[in-house]
Design an enzyme around this catalytic site. Structure first.
Site, PDB file in Angstrom:
ATOM      1  N   ASP A  85       0.844  -1.201   0.000  1.00  0.00           N
ATOM      2  CA  ASP A  85       0.000   0.000   0.000  1.00  0.00           C
ATOM      3  C   ASP A  85       0.874   1.243   0.000  1.00  0.00           C
ATOM      4  O   ASP A  85       2.037   1.201   0.402  1.00  0.00           O
ATOM      5  CB  ASP A  85      -0.881   0.027   1.265  1.00  0.00           C
ATOM      6  CG  ASP A  85      -1.855  -1.137   1.303  1.00  0.00           C
ATOM      7  OD1 ASP A  85      -2.157  -1.696   0.234  1.00  0.00           O
ATOM      8  OD2 ASP A  85      -2.295  -1.478   2.420  1.00  0.00           O
TER       9      ASP A  85
HETATM   10  N1  URA Z   1      -1.247  -5.933   3.863  1.00  0.00           N
HETATM   11  C1  URA Z   1      -1.729  -4.671   3.869  1.00  0.00           C
HETATM   12  O1  URA Z   1      -2.750  -4.393   4.465  1.00  0.00           O
HETATM   13  N2  URA Z   1      -1.039  -3.734   3.202  1.00  0.00           N
HETATM   14  C2  URA Z   1       0.122  -3.975   2.549  1.00  0.00           C
HETATM   15  O2  URA Z   1       0.715  -3.062   1.980  1.00  0.00           O
HETATM   16  C3  URA Z   1       0.604  -5.288   2.559  1.00  0.00           C
HETATM   17  C4  URA Z   1      -0.109  -6.248   3.210  1.00  0.00           C
END
Ligand code: URA
Length: 238
Positions: free
Chosen positions: A103
């Protein structure tokens, strides 16, 4: 492969710029100055030199980045900065792409490569490649959460997650944990905590399969994988 293509691929400039290098007699193939851009070379056999330095040809590039927050795991975007924007031109010419996504606000280990086969196998749901995250959680993480994650939790869309291994490093109103999961659903770690009524306030990926984040890399820095790390990844996904 044509010499101008090979050198342009390796970041020695555009085809036009490479042509100028050739014209200026700065390029040698097997100890002979070459001027013809159409000259074919075999990168595995021929010794190519630019300005007296031997050129190492490689087809694939494998990078490990400590992804900073605020940057997206995409190859291009009209508005936002991408992880590719953080690469040096000499690496970008290989056209690497991120192996999976983190993310925008997530930090930590991100592999980038132009080896589509390796990336595909690492991301295949069938391979169950474990990914370990460190997270700070708004809320008290309990032994009950360990059991829930082990059994699989129900996400808000009804999906039941595979077993996750949760380790509590510190439990308090702000808890610190490590979580290993073998899937890569969208926002998975955040949604797993939401499923047990808690919120992730900081998330960092520590490892993916056999590849562990090099803690010497500052946020936004990256390096090539070592031969050993590449071999571990290749053996791993067989
Ligand atoms: N899980 C999440 O919620 N975000 C990420 O970036 C990776 C795994």
């Amino acid at each position: 492969m044509r010499i101008d293509k090979m050198l342009a691929n390796l970041g020695f400039g555009s085809r036009k710029e490479v042509k100028k290098l050739l014209k200026d007699g700065q390029i040698m193939v097997n100890d002979m100055a070459i001027k013809d851009a159409k000259q074919h070379v075999n990168p595995q056999i021929d010794v190519v030199m630019v300005n007296g330095e031997i050129v190492e040809y490689k087809e694939f590039i494998y990078l490990m980045m400590n992804k900073p927050p605020g940057v997206i795991s995409a190859t291009e975007d009209m508005e936002m900065e991408t992880v590719i924007d953080l690469l040096e031109e000499e690496d970008r010419v290989f056209a690497p792409f991120p192996v999976g996504r983190l993310d925008k606000d997530t930090e930590g280990l991100l592999l980038l490569t132009n080896d589509g086969q390796l990336a595909h196998r690492l991301l295949s749901p069938k391979k169950h490649v474990p990914k370990t995250y460190f997270a700070i959680i708004d809320g008290v993480v309990t032994d009950q959460d360990i059991s829930s994650f082990k059994a699989g939790v129900v996400l808000e869309d009804g999906y039941v997650t595979k077993a996750g291994e949760l380790t509590i490093l510190h439990s308090g109103i702000r808890s610190e944990i490590e979580l290993t999961i073998t899937e890569g659903k969208f926002h998975q770690v955040k949604r797993m905590f939401e499923a047990v009524g808690k919120r992730v306030i900081y998330l960092k990926r520590l490892s993916m399969g056999p590849c562990v984040l090099d803690e010497d890399l500052e946020l936004g820095e990256y390096r090539e994988l070592t031969e050993e790390e590449i071999q571990l990844l290749r053996d791993y996904e067989k």
